[in-house]
Design an enzyme around this catalytic site. Sequence first.
Site, mmCIF file in Angstrom:
data_model
loop_
_atom_site.group_PDB
_atom_site.id
_atom_site.type_symbol
_atom_site.label_atom_id
_atom_site.label_comp_id
_atom_site.label_asym_id
_atom_site.label_seq_id
_atom_site.Cartn_x
_atom_site.Cartn_y
_atom_site.Cartn_z
ATOM 1 N N ARG A 60 -40.693 -68.857 -25.065
ATOM 2 C CA ARG A 60 -41.437 -67.698 -25.324
ATOM 3 C C ARG A 60 -41.255 -66.578 -24.212
ATOM 4 N NH1 ARG A 60 -43.529 -71.956 -27.459
ATOM 5 N NH2 ARG A 60 -42.370 -72.955 -25.432
ATOM 6 N N THR A 61 -41.263 -66.692 -23.122
ATOM 7 C CA THR A 61 -41.215 -65.489 -22.220
ATOM 8 C C THR A 61 -39.891 -64.760 -22.016
ATOM 9 O OG1 THR A 61 -42.529 -67.145 -20.665
ATOM 10 C CG2 THR A 61 -41.749 -65.006 -19.621
ATOM 11 N N LYS A 89 -20.767 -70.830 -8.318
ATOM 12 C CA LYS A 89 -20.000 -70.783 -7.288
ATOM 13 C C LYS A 89 -20.451 -70.555 -5.776
ATOM 14 C CE LYS A 89 -17.715 -67.668 -9.853
ATOM 15 N NZ LYS A 89 -16.923 -66.505 -9.950
ATOM 16 N N ARG A 110 -37.297 -65.616 -13.667
ATOM 17 C CA ARG A 110 -37.982 -67.191 -13.545
ATOM 18 C C ARG A 110 -37.169 -67.816 -12.844
ATOM 19 N NH1 ARG A 110 -40.300 -70.623 -18.432
ATOM 20 N NH2 ARG A 110 -41.910 -69.041 -18.469
ATOM 21 N N HIS A 138 -47.746 -67.110 -13.212
ATOM 22 C CA HIS A 138 -46.965 -66.681 -14.313
ATOM 23 C C HIS A 138 -48.112 -65.142 -14.914
ATOM 24 C CE1 HIS A 138 -44.881 -66.461 -18.063
ATOM 25 N NE2 HIS A 138 -44.855 -67.920 -18.226
#
Length: 310
Positions: A60-61, A89, A110, A138
């Site tokens: 969703r986000t 890396k 996120r 959030h």
Amino acid sequence: MASGWRGRDVISILDFTRGELEELFLEADKVKMALRRGGLQRRPLEGKLVALAFFEPSTRTRMSFEAAAKRLGAGTIGFTGPEGTSVEKGENLADTIRMLDAYADLIVIRHRYEGSALYAAEIAEAPVVNGGDGRQHHPTQAMIDLYTVREAHGRVEGLDYAVVGDLRYGRAAASFMLALTIFRPRRLYLVYPPQLAPRREVVSALERAGVRFERAELEEVIGEVDVLYVTRIQRERFPDPEEYERVRGSYRVTASMLEGARDSLVVLHPLPRVDEIDHSVDSTRHAWYFRQARNGVPVRMALLKLILGG
Ligand code: CP
């Protein structure tokens, strides 16, 4: 519009005043109406680029930010999971953020580490939007949640709420409870297994704001509330898998449990759900969680528009 939003970072819902959130909701109303009519007539973010830096999974986000940016005329760059990026890396978060800052006008991040969005905001000149940092915040989910309550009830303040589930590791639940310190409920019931009690900082914020809250059992509160906010047990955040097994499946809302609910009751869930809302609830008038998820696009469009100043 004389707005305090332009160029802002979005780290915690507590960074915003009630007035600012109401301004966001009014903008989201306008966007939603335009979407219903087939889309915006202008492309206010034409030429802008939004970076979507998702170090953790998301449906969703990430996708609603992408949809929001594109519907406003902006382009997007980014990744979901560090695979395929130079993080593999050994590149550190700070250098990754510097690159996104060089390429884009706004960064949505996120990450599993608490404080990662704030850290990114300290490094980047572009505005940083927290799409979820570990179990902590959030904020854009809380904006969508409040907007959905306002849509269902015509107001956010003065209602009876229950927040159910993983109040310890769930960042959506934490941000929603913090949001209720801004729009004060009449009563707030917290329903959780003992291992998943809300964190100290959330409890302190509720206490400081004078929010009346108490622990309760699910069956006791279903008939007493206007909003039932249900959350998933956050298996991925448990330090000990055995601890998760002990609380797994410890609550489940079913359609028959809602028979004694108020007509006004709306059931919200930030999604994804696992088994905490039975599918029998989906066809009841109380099920608002898919509408809530759909509100992700207009609310995030409004947010991008206000921050990037279209
Ligand atoms: N509500 C929410 O954050 O969903 P995603 O994890 O799918 O983005």
